[in-house]
Design an enzyme around this catalytic site. Sequence first.
Site, short mmCIF file in Angstrom:
data_model
loop_
_atom_site.label_atom_id
_atom_site.label_comp_id
_atom_site.label_asym_id
_atom_site.label_seq_id
_atom_site.Cartn_x
_atom_site.Cartn_y
_atom_site.Cartn_z
N LEU A 13 15.75 -9.83 -3.22
CA LEU A 13 14.43 -9.93 -3.86
C LEU A 13 14.36 -8.95 -5.03
O LEU A 13 14.05 -9.32 -6.16
CB LEU A 13 13.35 -9.62 -2.81
CG LEU A 13 11.89 -9.65 -3.25
CD1 LEU A 13 11.47 -11.06 -3.64
CD2 LEU A 13 10.97 -9.14 -2.13
N GLY B 126 14.43 -3.97 -12.60
CA GLY B 126 13.14 -3.68 -13.23
C GLY B 126 11.93 -3.90 -12.34
O GLY B 126 10.79 -3.67 -12.76
N GLY C 267 10.57 -3.79 -8.04
CA GLY C 267 10.77 -3.72 -6.60
C GLY C 267 9.47 -4.04 -5.88
O GLY C 267 9.27 -5.14 -5.37
N SER C 268 8.52 -3.09 -5.93
CA SER C 268 7.22 -3.31 -5.28
C SER C 268 6.49 -4.49 -5.92
O SER C 268 5.84 -5.29 -5.24
CB SER C 268 6.33 -2.07 -5.43
OG SER C 268 7.00 -0.91 -5.02
N GLY D 290 20.85 26.99 10.78
CA GLY D 290 21.82 26.77 9.69
C GLY D 290 22.81 25.67 10.02
O GLY D 290 23.28 24.95 9.12
N GLU E 163 11.98 -2.24 2.08
CA GLU E 163 11.10 -3.27 2.68
C GLU E 163 9.62 -2.89 2.49
O GLU E 163 8.79 -3.11 3.36
CB GLU E 163 11.47 -3.52 4.14
CG GLU E 163 12.92 -3.98 4.22
CD GLU E 163 13.25 -4.92 5.35
OE1 GLU E 163 12.33 -5.41 6.01
OE2 GLU E 163 14.45 -5.17 5.54
N SER F 282 5.89 3.33 1.50
CA SER F 282 4.70 3.69 2.28
C SER F 282 3.41 3.37 1.52
O SER F 282 2.40 2.98 2.11
CB SER F 282 4.73 5.18 2.64
OG SER F 282 5.75 5.40 3.58
#
Length: 380
Positions: A125, A129, A131-132, A340, A363, A366
């Site tokens: 998908l 350029g 994504g959301s 550590g 996917e 948030s």
Amino acid sequence: MNFDLTEDQILIRDMIQEFAQNEIKPHAKALEKSHQFPEELLKKLADLGILGMSIPSDYGGIKTDTLSLMITLEEISRALPSLSVIISVHSSLFSQAILQFGTDQQKKKYLPKAAIGEILGAFALTEPGAGSDIQGLNTKAEKKGDMYILNGTKAWVTTGSNALAYILFAVTQDHQNKNKLSAFIVDKDSPGLRICHIEEKMGLNASITAEIVLEDCRIPAENLLGQEGRGASIALHCLDGSRIGIAAQSVGLSQRALDEAVKYAKQRKAFGKTINNFQAIQFMIADMATFIESARLLTYRASILLDKGGPISKEASMAKLYASEAANKTVYLALQIHGGYGYSKEFVIEQLYRDARVLTLYEGTSEIQRLVISRHLLRE
Ligand SMILES: Cc1cc2nc3c(=O)[nH]c(=O)nc-3n(C[C@H](O)[C@H](O)[C@H](O)COP(=O)(O)OP(=O)(O)OC[C@H]3O[C@@H](n4cnc5c(N)ncnc54)[C@H](O)[C@@H]3O)c2cc1C
């Protein structure tokens, strides 16, 4: 809602726990270190039927309820988070898309092979350029006779170089020359398709993520998935289900971080006692366990609702949002307990810390989950 596991679900969980202990964990560190795709493990999981858990027996799968699949993804993630996302994409995005939107011919062609792992599926998908913002996608599909010609670039494709087929989204034009998103099943060996780049990632090294270039890529017109112009709703529908898979992956990863923190706290000594005697450490453990249990319940709830056939966008987004953010808090605390040594590659918590970071990103970030949830609430 009843969250008690059924006998079948307990059997599946125990079987996967045993497989994870004996087969996955001994190889996990080496696979992550060498960025090696877990091909052998996938073959063994296919033999157990795991790659066909979302596929009905008519097509060669062992279709279980969603909760069983999520418990499986959780337990696999507890051993190797990279492996969990490969199976989640294959089951919840690739196989589900064909099962729900495919023609009989498409189902018969792809699902029996997907059920036994003969083909692994991926979901393309995202683009460099966009994504959301899926309305900003730029890959074009033009119908010419009985073929579609695809041009564009798909980015961040999980299993991109190992999958043999993709659910791929591209822009088509409707009768009024308006741009609409459409979904296609694209075989990896389609002429004009090439894997151009493997991402060098922060974590999830055994899950190979690729960029795919389509240059006059020719696919048969019969590989259109669903109706032309319906790609956006197909993508969003599939993502609703698969976000529960990422929630399950988050829960499993968090549980492993807690397991490791508890083990370490019982062994490590400071000021003459093991550090589990310090209240500061005890409180961190209590917080982690509470995050995990809350995330697990949201994941189970969304799974059960999906099988009841209800709309689950809000519930899936809540599970994904909470579980992925909780995983990042959990790995932070678990690493803190390691002191550590948590910063050393000798301990698995260092890997989990890196692996967890992507959970709030892929996917749907948030922020996008919050948009989905708030839109539902304001509409209700
Ligand atoms: C390891 C990995 C594997 C992946 N696997 C796949 C895969 O198999 N298939 C696939 O298609 N994609 C995959 N992706 C892509 C992933 O789904 C996208 O990275 C994600 O959807 C975010 O898109 P973006 O990176 O373009 O960020 P952008 O959309 O550019 O977002 C950048 C920032 O802006 C914020 N933002 C954007 N829009 C809004 C808004 N409206 N309101 C508030 N904040 C907003 C985002 O939350 C984010 O913080 C993968 C990514 C990674 C890292």
